[in-house]
Design a protein around this motif. Structure first.
Motif, PDB file in Angstrom:
ATOM      1  N   PHE A 235       0.499   3.922   1.220  1.00 50.49           N
ATOM      2  CA  PHE A 235       0.330   4.696   2.453  1.00 50.49           C
ATOM      3  C   PHE A 235       0.766   3.914   3.697  1.00 50.49           C
ATOM      4  N   CYS A 236       0.666   2.581   3.658  1.00 47.87           N
ATOM      5  CA  CYS A 236       0.917   1.750   4.843  1.00 47.87           C
ATOM      6  C   CYS A 236       2.095   0.802   4.695  1.00 47.87           C
TER       7      CYS A 236
ATOM      8  N   HIS B  86      -6.930  -0.603  -0.335  1.00 46.18           N
ATOM      9  CA  HIS B  86      -6.431  -1.231   0.887  1.00 46.18           C
ATOM     10  C   HIS B  86      -7.537  -1.054   1.911  1.00 46.18           C
TER      11      HIS B  86
ATOM     12  N   CYS C 229       0.878  -1.170   0.000  1.00 48.74           N
ATOM     13  CA  CYS C 229       0.000   0.000   0.000  1.00 48.74           C
ATOM     14  C   CYS C 229       0.916   1.221   0.000  1.00 48.74           C
TER      15      CYS C 229
ATOM     16  N   CYS D 210      -6.873   0.909   5.430  1.00 51.86           N
ATOM     17  CA  CYS D 210      -6.803   2.378   5.486  1.00 51.86           C
ATOM     18  C   CYS D 210      -7.859   3.025   4.591  1.00 51.86           C
TER      19      CYS D 210
END
Ligand code: ZN
Length: 88
Positions: A8-9, A59, A6, A62
């Motif tokens: 972001f993660c 995802h 991801c 999130c």
């Protein structure tokens, strides 16, 4: 179990992700002028390329949508990018 990145993660188990659509596939417009064949192709047609394919994924943890590039032959993830306009 495969892991997907991801943007972001970071790397997470594949079970945390859901396929959205082919990247770059646009809804035909304007709706009143779209033929049945074009609408059916939009809903059910896929390019199914051999090799690198760009796909929109979400995802679930999130809630962010992003574009993941995967090799359809080897299943290797070649990249993951936030959708345009999204700052990370
Ligand atoms: Zn995430």
């Amino acid at each position: 179990m495969q892991q997907f990145p991801c943007p972001f993660c970071g790397l997470r188990d594949e079970t945390e992700f859901h396929f959205g659509a082919e990247a770059g596939k646009h809804r035909p417009e304007p709706a009143p002028d779209v033929s049945d064949a074009d609408w059916a192709d939009y809903l059910y047609g896929t390019d199914a390329p051999k090799g690198a394919a760009r796909e929109v994924w979400v995802h679930l943890t999130c809630g962010e949508f992003f574009v993941m590039t995967r090799d359809t032959v080897t299943r290797a993830v070649l990249g993951a990018d936030a959708l345009p306009g999204r700052n990370i």
